[in-house]
Design a protein around this motif. Sequence first.
Motif, PDB file in Angstrom:
ATOM      1  N   SER A 103       0.812  -1.214   0.000  1.00 24.79           N
ATOM      2  CA  SER A 103       0.000   0.000   0.000  1.00 24.79           C
ATOM      3  C   SER A 103       0.850   1.270   0.000  1.00 24.79           C
ATOM      4  CB  SER A 103      -0.922   0.008   1.213  1.00 24.79           C
ATOM      5  OG  SER A 103      -0.146   0.098   2.379  1.00 24.79           O
ATOM      6  N   SER A 104       2.173   1.120   0.030  1.00 22.52           N
ATOM      7  CA  SER A 104       3.026   2.304   0.052  1.00 22.52           C
ATOM      8  C   SER A 104       3.345   2.772  -1.358  1.00 22.52           C
ATOM      9  CB  SER A 104       4.325   1.967   0.781  1.00 22.52           C
ATOM     10  OG  SER A 104       5.351   2.831   0.381  1.00 22.52           O
ATOM     11  N   ILE A 105       3.478   4.078  -1.503  1.00 20.61           N
ATOM     12  CA  ILE A 105       3.832   4.650  -2.799  1.00 20.61           C
ATOM     13  C   ILE A 105       5.239   4.202  -3.205  1.00 20.61           C
ATOM     14  CG2 ILE A 105       4.894   6.829  -2.017  1.00 20.61           C
ATOM     15  CD1 ILE A 105       3.060   8.260  -4.053  1.00 20.61           C
ATOM     16  N   TYR A 144       9.726  21.335  -2.966  1.00 16.75           N
ATOM     17  CA  TYR A 144       8.428  20.794  -2.560  1.00 16.75           C
ATOM     18  C   TYR A 144       8.439  20.315  -1.111  1.00 16.75           C
ATOM     19  CZ  TYR A 144       6.512  21.226  -7.223  1.00 16.75           C
ATOM     20  OH  TYR A 144       6.044  21.739  -8.400  1.00 16.75           O
ATOM     21  N   VAL A 150      -0.925  19.180   0.768  1.00 15.65           N
ATOM     22  CA  VAL A 150      -0.975  17.762   0.392  1.00 15.65           C
ATOM     23  C   VAL A 150      -0.488  17.506  -1.028  1.00 15.65           C
ATOM     24  CG1 VAL A 150      -2.736  16.989   1.991  1.00 15.65           C
ATOM     25  CG2 VAL A 150      -3.436  17.955  -0.191  1.00 15.65           C
ATOM     26  N   TRP A 151      -0.686  18.495  -1.920  1.00 14.57           N
ATOM     27  CA  TRP A 151      -0.210  18.302  -3.290  1.00 14.57           C
ATOM     28  C   TRP A 151       1.320  18.257  -3.319  1.00 14.57           C
ATOM     29  CZ3 TRP A 151      -3.843  22.293  -2.268  1.00 14.57           C
ATOM     30  CH2 TRP A 151      -5.163  21.968  -2.599  1.00 14.57           C
ATOM     31  N   ILE A 154       2.604  14.912  -2.358  1.00  7.92           N
ATOM     32  CA  ILE A 154       2.535  13.910  -3.428  1.00  7.92           C
ATOM     33  C   ILE A 154       3.621  14.161  -4.477  1.00  7.92           C
ATOM     34  CG2 ILE A 154       1.113  13.032  -5.334  1.00  7.92           C
ATOM     35  CD1 ILE A 154      -1.353  13.665  -3.580  1.00  7.92           C
ATOM     36  N   ILE A 155       3.796  15.428  -4.844  1.00  9.01           N
ATOM     37  CA  ILE A 155       4.802  15.742  -5.863  1.00  9.01           C
ATOM     38  C   ILE A 155       6.201  15.378  -5.354  1.00  9.01           C
ATOM     39  CG2 ILE A 155       5.850  17.591  -7.233  1.00  9.01           C
ATOM     40  CD1 ILE A 155       3.080  18.998  -7.199  1.00  9.01           C
ATOM     41  N   ALA A 158       6.619  11.713  -5.621  1.00  8.32           N
ATOM     42  CA  ALA A 158       6.766  11.358  -7.035  1.00  8.32           C
ATOM     43  C   ALA A 158       8.197  11.637  -7.504  1.00  8.32           C
ATOM     44  CB  ALA A 158       5.758  12.135  -7.880  1.00  8.32           C
TER      45      ALA A 158
ATOM     46  N   PRO B 102      -5.963   1.022  -2.413  1.00  7.79           N
ATOM     47  CA  PRO B 102      -4.830   1.513  -1.627  1.00  7.79           C
ATOM     48  C   PRO B 102      -3.485   0.958  -2.113  1.00  7.79           C
ATOM     49  CG  PRO B 102      -6.616   0.867  -0.185  1.00  7.79           C
ATOM     50  CD  PRO B 102      -7.000   0.428  -1.565  1.00  7.79           C
ATOM     51  N   ILE B 105      -0.376   2.872  -7.097  1.00  8.44           N
ATOM     52  CA  ILE B 105       0.487   4.050  -7.018  1.00  8.44           C
ATOM     53  C   ILE B 105      -0.341   5.328  -7.185  1.00  8.44           C
ATOM     54  CG2 ILE B 105       1.113   4.286  -9.468  1.00  8.44           C
ATOM     55  CD1 ILE B 105       4.058   4.455  -8.537  1.00  8.44           C
ATOM     56  N   ARG B 108      -3.088   7.954  -4.027  1.00  4.46           N
ATOM     57  CA  ARG B 108      -2.992   9.260  -3.374  1.00  4.46           C
ATOM     58  C   ARG B 108      -3.677  10.372  -4.170  1.00  4.46           C
ATOM     59  NH1 ARG B 108       0.164  10.600   0.549  1.00  4.46           N
ATOM     60  NH2 ARG B 108      -1.406  12.233   0.630  1.00  4.46           N
ATOM     61  N   ILE B 109      -3.576  10.303  -5.522  1.00  2.00           N
ATOM     62  CA  ILE B 109      -4.300  11.318  -6.279  1.00  2.00           C
ATOM     63  C   ILE B 109      -5.790  10.987  -6.317  1.00  2.00           C
ATOM     64  CG2 ILE B 109      -2.422  12.308  -7.630  1.00  2.00           C
ATOM     65  CD1 ILE B 109      -3.185  10.478  -9.921  1.00  2.00           C
ATOM     66  N   LEU B 112      -7.576  12.770  -3.697  1.00  3.75           N
ATOM     67  CA  LEU B 112      -7.840  14.177  -4.018  1.00  3.75           C
ATOM     68  C   LEU B 112      -8.973  14.324  -5.022  1.00  3.75           C
ATOM     69  CD1 LEU B 112      -4.230  15.600  -4.535  1.00  3.75           C
ATOM     70  CD2 LEU B 112      -5.689  15.838  -2.526  1.00  3.75           C
ATOM     71  N   LEU B 161       1.785  11.209 -11.591  1.00  2.00           N
ATOM     72  CA  LEU B 161       1.427  11.657 -10.240  1.00  2.00           C
ATOM     73  C   LEU B 161       1.704  13.144 -10.085  1.00  2.00           C
ATOM     74  CD1 LEU B 161       2.843   9.039  -7.691  1.00  2.00           C
ATOM     75  CD2 LEU B 161       0.476   9.723  -8.000  1.00  2.00           C
ATOM     76  N   GLU B 162       2.899  13.546 -10.509  1.00  3.58           N
ATOM     77  CA  GLU B 162       3.309  14.942 -10.372  1.00  3.58           C
ATOM     78  C   GLU B 162       2.388  15.854 -11.189  1.00  3.58           C
ATOM     79  OE1 GLU B 162       7.432  15.644 -11.230  1.00  3.58           O
ATOM     80  OE2 GLU B 162       7.201  17.825 -11.050  1.00  3.58           O
ATOM     81  N   ALA B 165      -1.171  16.000  -9.567  1.00  2.00           N
ATOM     82  CA  ALA B 165      -1.161  16.735  -8.297  1.00  2.00           C
ATOM     83  C   ALA B 165      -0.955  18.229  -8.560  1.00  2.00           C
ATOM     84  CB  ALA B 165      -0.067  16.199  -7.373  1.00  2.00           C
ATOM     85  N   TYR B 166      -0.099  18.551  -9.511  1.00  2.00           N
ATOM     86  CA  TYR B 166       0.173  19.959  -9.830  1.00  2.00           C
ATOM     87  C   TYR B 166      -1.077  20.626 -10.405  1.00  2.00           C
ATOM     88  CZ  TYR B 166       2.835  24.010 -11.411  1.00  2.00           C
ATOM     89  OH  TYR B 166       3.304  25.283 -11.590  1.00  2.00           O
ATOM     90  N   ASP B 168      -4.204  19.650  -9.930  1.00  2.98           N
ATOM     91  CA  ASP B 168      -5.240  19.733  -8.904  1.00  2.98           C
ATOM     92  C   ASP B 168      -4.944  20.871  -7.919  1.00  2.98           C
ATOM     93  OD1 ASP B 168      -7.716  18.499  -7.914  1.00  2.98           O
ATOM     94  OD2 ASP B 168      -6.558  18.082  -6.115  1.00  2.98           O
ATOM     95  N   ARG B 169      -3.668  21.101  -7.640  1.00  4.43           N
ATOM     96  CA  ARG B 169      -3.316  22.222  -6.776  1.00  4.43           C
ATOM     97  C   ARG B 169      -3.667  23.548  -7.448  1.00  4.43           C
ATOM     98  NH1 ARG B 169       2.241  23.566  -3.496  1.00  4.43           N
ATOM     99  NH2 ARG B 169       3.283  23.710  -5.490  1.00  4.43           N
ATOM    100  N   ILE B 196      -5.141  15.115   5.524  1.00  3.18           N
ATOM    101  CA  ILE B 196      -5.350  14.524   4.201  1.00  3.18           C
ATOM    102  C   ILE B 196      -6.818  14.129   4.074  1.00  3.18           C
ATOM    103  CG2 ILE B 196      -4.815  12.504   2.789  1.00  3.18           C
ATOM    104  CD1 ILE B 196      -1.990  12.721   4.286  1.00  3.18           C
ATOM    105  N   PRO B 197      -7.483  14.578   2.993  1.00  2.00           N
ATOM    106  CA  PRO B 197      -8.916  14.269   2.898  1.00  2.00           C
ATOM    107  C   PRO B 197      -9.134  12.775   2.672  1.00  2.00           C
ATOM    108  CG  PRO B 197      -8.135  15.243   0.861  1.00  2.00           C
ATOM    109  CD  PRO B 197      -6.978  15.286   1.813  1.00  2.00           C
TER     110      PRO B 197
END
Lengths: 305, 305
Positions: A103-105, A144, A150-151, A154-155, A158, B102, B105, B108-109, B112, B161-162, B165-166, B168-169, B196-197
């Motif tokens: 479950s880890s990135i 970063y 939170v963004w 994640i970045i 990444a 979960p 990868i 996490r996004i 969001l 991912l980057e 996330a970028y 969405d930010r 974290i939501p």
Amino acid sequence: MPEKEPLYIEEIFDYVSQRPQKFALNFWEDPRYFKLHRHNFVEFMYVVKGEGTEHINSISYNLKPGTFSIVMPYQIHRIDYSEQNPLSIYVVAISFEELLAPSSIFYRIGELLLSYDENVLPYYYFEGKEKELMDRLFKEAWTYFNQEDVWAEIILKAKILEIVAYFDRCRNLASAENSQRPAPSVVQNRTQKDSIPVPSDYWQLVYYVHKNYNQNIDLKVLSKEFHLSPSYISQLFKKLVGSNFHNFLNEVRLQHACSLLLSTDKPVTDIALEVGFDSYSTFARVFHKHKGMSAQEFRKRGGAG
Amino acid sequence: MPEKEPLYIEEIFDYVSQRPQKFALNFWEDPRYFKLHRHNFVEFMYVVKGEGTEHINSISYNLKPGTFSIVMPYQIHRIDYSEQNPLSIYVVAISFEELLAPSSIFYRIGELLLSYDENVLPYYYFEGKEKELMDRLFKEAWTYFNQEDVWAEIILKAKILEIVAYFDRCRNLASAENSQRPAPSVVQNRTQKDSIPVPSDYWQLVYYVHKNYNQNIDLKVLSKEFHLSPSYISQLFKKLVGSNFHNFLNEVRLQHACSLLLSTDKPVTDIALEVGFDSYSTFARVFHKHKGMSAQEFRKRGGAG
């Protein structure tokens, strides 16, 4: 090396939250982190400025701008640094659990890093265009890291994924090119997208001890669990963490004992059994051998060796 | 919109492996992908060249170089494009499952993107320095997409991912800046690293139907499962996927029925029950209404509408 090893085992620790962390990025110019030690997480280092020499288990290599290195969990390492040309380095720490938890990135890089291949070096010298890219990636990651949303989190992760995967590719391809023999099977496999390597049993052995140090484990138990002969397991520990299995197990148990001695009021005899020793007398003997003092004295001195 | 919707629901499909995929990156200049449709994955689009207009559910906006947009699963969308100045776009597809698992990868996004906030727009216009960065990220992602080793695969996913996330930010911060009122709570929460939501229930509703279409589900079942009133759930479906719940459920069931009609020899009556209709007659009525022909005819024609 001095007779009594100045050996300490650390966790990734956040001084703000006062809690162990799964991941950290640091920028170090302070040599107090460079003395001989080991820790239970993976550490990556990237040299920005300065000169030095890093020693991991029995391997030594020069550090210069562009050097990227990896220290695996529990590997003993130290850095000799130049006083004239002091080191500035980025340091990334990722917990053992983060590399092994699906479950880890970071799980995907865990799959790569934890398949042990002794032909692949723990370091790589980035130069030219490759170095420019790595410099930029670390600079961006650092930006970063210092942003608090939170963004950004994640970045940052990444970027770390990209950095580590890029490093691992470079060192694997270099190892294949440099050798007279054909590319190591691990490289041949990995260059095919379809054959993602499964985590090898080798680092899983170390992880098993990391998780089960307080159980009654010995080479026989590991042999049954991993379907490898006791003598082969013993050799693997020497290669992976630089100690034989029994020493290593004792060191992990002592790490936990020391932390309980300092952070609780528990009786020493209880702590001895709690961390996995079969008797107080064994614990006392091992403790004195490794620390040069009794557990009671260690507690009284607040841990100062 | 024409009377009979030219509606088709697609999966991410790899023409080499002939299998549905969890993730894809494409570069499109071919307008045949632009007609009205929906699909069961999330799609991101980034305009490199050209002009057009994108329509998602009831929202329309112009496309120009630097436009980044997101289409959520099952949202109906189409692109009107300029013949004089044709579009070149990068398209990223990520399966619904990948955003919600979960172990993925992309989880996490997913956290969001799947917290629905109607004040946050599905698009953002990148300009100046921000556009330069986004151009570069997509160019790099495309390079790695065309490399066939495991490291490239990890680096590609890290770039995605980057990128997401970028984006969405940027759109969340823009939504907070543009509004007269204080920053939406979601932005306030998200700019704090600690909070974290959690995935909101809203897209989980759509995912529930996506997974359980062949079960006996209705608004009552969803109401019990998600602790929301049936009428509120009904409104949410209209907002999220642009159809009321019953139409949406029927469309998902029909998607699966069509694929079984074309890929198997199963009797139509079996297929009707297999995809969740309570009787063949309901299936036949719904099928005819949506497809303008019977299931038998659809099968005979090989799916051509």
